[in-house]
Design an enzyme around this catalytic site. Structure first.
Site, PDB file in Angstrom:
ATOM      1  N   CYS A  78       0.823  -1.207   0.000  1.00 25.40           N
ATOM      2  CA  CYS A  78       0.000   0.000   0.000  1.00 25.40           C
ATOM      3  C   CYS A  78       0.865   1.268   0.000  1.00 25.40           C
ATOM      4  O   CYS A  78       1.532   1.527  -0.989  1.00 25.40           O
ATOM      5  CB  CYS A  78      -0.988  -0.081   1.158  1.00 25.40           C
ATOM      6  SG  CYS A  78      -2.471   0.860   0.822  1.00 25.40           S
ATOM      7  N   HIS A 171      -3.568  -5.382   1.513  1.00 30.74           N
ATOM      8  CA  HIS A 171      -2.917  -5.578   2.820  1.00 30.74           C
ATOM      9  C   HIS A 171      -2.933  -7.054   3.224  1.00 30.74           C
ATOM     10  O   HIS A 171      -3.799  -7.464   4.008  1.00 30.74           O
ATOM     11  CB  HIS A 171      -3.657  -4.778   3.893  1.00 30.74           C
ATOM     12  CG  HIS A 171      -3.464  -3.304   3.791  1.00 30.74           C
ATOM     13  ND1 HIS A 171      -2.417  -2.632   4.390  1.00 30.74           N
ATOM     14  CD2 HIS A 171      -4.179  -2.364   3.149  1.00 30.74           C
ATOM     15  CE1 HIS A 171      -2.502  -1.345   4.134  1.00 30.74           C
ATOM     16  NE2 HIS A 171      -3.567  -1.158   3.376  1.00 30.74           N
ATOM     17  N   GLU A 173      -1.221  -8.431   5.337  1.00 31.41           N
ATOM     18  CA  GLU A 173      -0.954  -8.540   6.786  1.00 31.41           C
ATOM     19  C   GLU A 173      -2.236  -8.406   7.608  1.00 31.41           C
ATOM     20  O   GLU A 173      -2.210  -8.608   8.817  1.00 31.41           O
ATOM     21  CB  GLU A 173       0.084  -7.474   7.204  1.00 31.41           C
ATOM     22  CG  GLU A 173      -0.408  -6.037   7.278  1.00 31.41           C
ATOM     23  CD  GLU A 173      -0.556  -5.344   5.924  1.00 31.41           C
ATOM     24  OE1 GLU A 173      -0.474  -6.019   4.881  1.00 31.41           O
ATOM     25  OE2 GLU A 173      -0.795  -4.122   5.923  1.00 31.41           O
TER      26      GLU A 173
END
Ligand code: GLN
Length: 189
Positions: A78, A171, A173
């Site tokens: 990002c 994302h 994560e």
């Protein structure tokens, strides 16, 4: 194996959690000397304009460029992807020019600030579907031929790699799917 995570601003702790699920040791990177002895470095999501200021004042802007130019593995998600791109628009801003992509900030529209979509991760033959979370996400509007598309989502490249540099608009994560982090660990090994 040691993965450094740029820990100046943004969602760096979520990356640390994902690597810890894989049993991969990580450390925080706040100063140029923290780049020593790393196999890979993550630049997390956050606010790219703020990250530029903090990387400048800590000396990490130049140090991370040197780290990458000398072959260190890098993974930008990002805002991290925005920093690594060759060119940034909407509005234009400085970038490290480490991967041949043009990135549009907030490129998925203002109305949809965040969205969950299902993309493809063809590296996993048995389960190529991947849930992807986009938050005010940058869009890859063009890429050079040297950039490999590792995951398409709705016909667009959302995970790309050029040699030692990996970038994601989404994302990984923020989900409990660790395949992209595992891919990066292999890339950094
Ligand atoms: N829109 C942010 C920027 O331009 C990036 C958003 C994010 O990292 N989730 O920096």
């Amino acid at each position: 194996m040691l993965i450094g995570i740029l820990s100046l601003q943004g969602d760096y702790q979520a990356h640390a959690r994902s690597f810890s699920e894989l049993g991969t040791p990580t450390c925080e990177v706040k100063k140029p000397r923290d780049l020593q002895h790393l196999n890979g470095l993550v630049i997390p999501g956050g606010e790219s304009t703020t990250l530029i200021k903090l990387m400048d004042s800590s000396g990490l802007w130049l140090a991370v460029r040197e780290y990458a130019v000398s072959g260190g593995a890098l993974f930008g998600t990002c805002a991290g992807m925005i920093l690594l791109a060759d060119q940034v628009c909407n509005p234009p801003q400085r970038s490290m020019k480490l991967i041949n992509i043009v990135v549009e900030r907030n490129g998925y529209g203002r109305q949809i600030d965040s969205a969950e979509m299902v993309g493809d991760f063809p590296q996993s033959k048995d389960n190529p579907e991947m849930e992807m979370i986009f938050i005010r996400a940058p869009r890859i509007v063009s890429k050079g031929p040297e950039v490999e598309s590792l995951a398409p989502c709705r016909g667009e490249v959302v995970l790309g790699r050029q040699d030692n540099v990996l970038v994601a608009s989404f994302h990984p994560e923020l989900t409990m799917d660790y395949r992209v982090h595992s891919y990066f660990v292999q890339m950094a090994s």
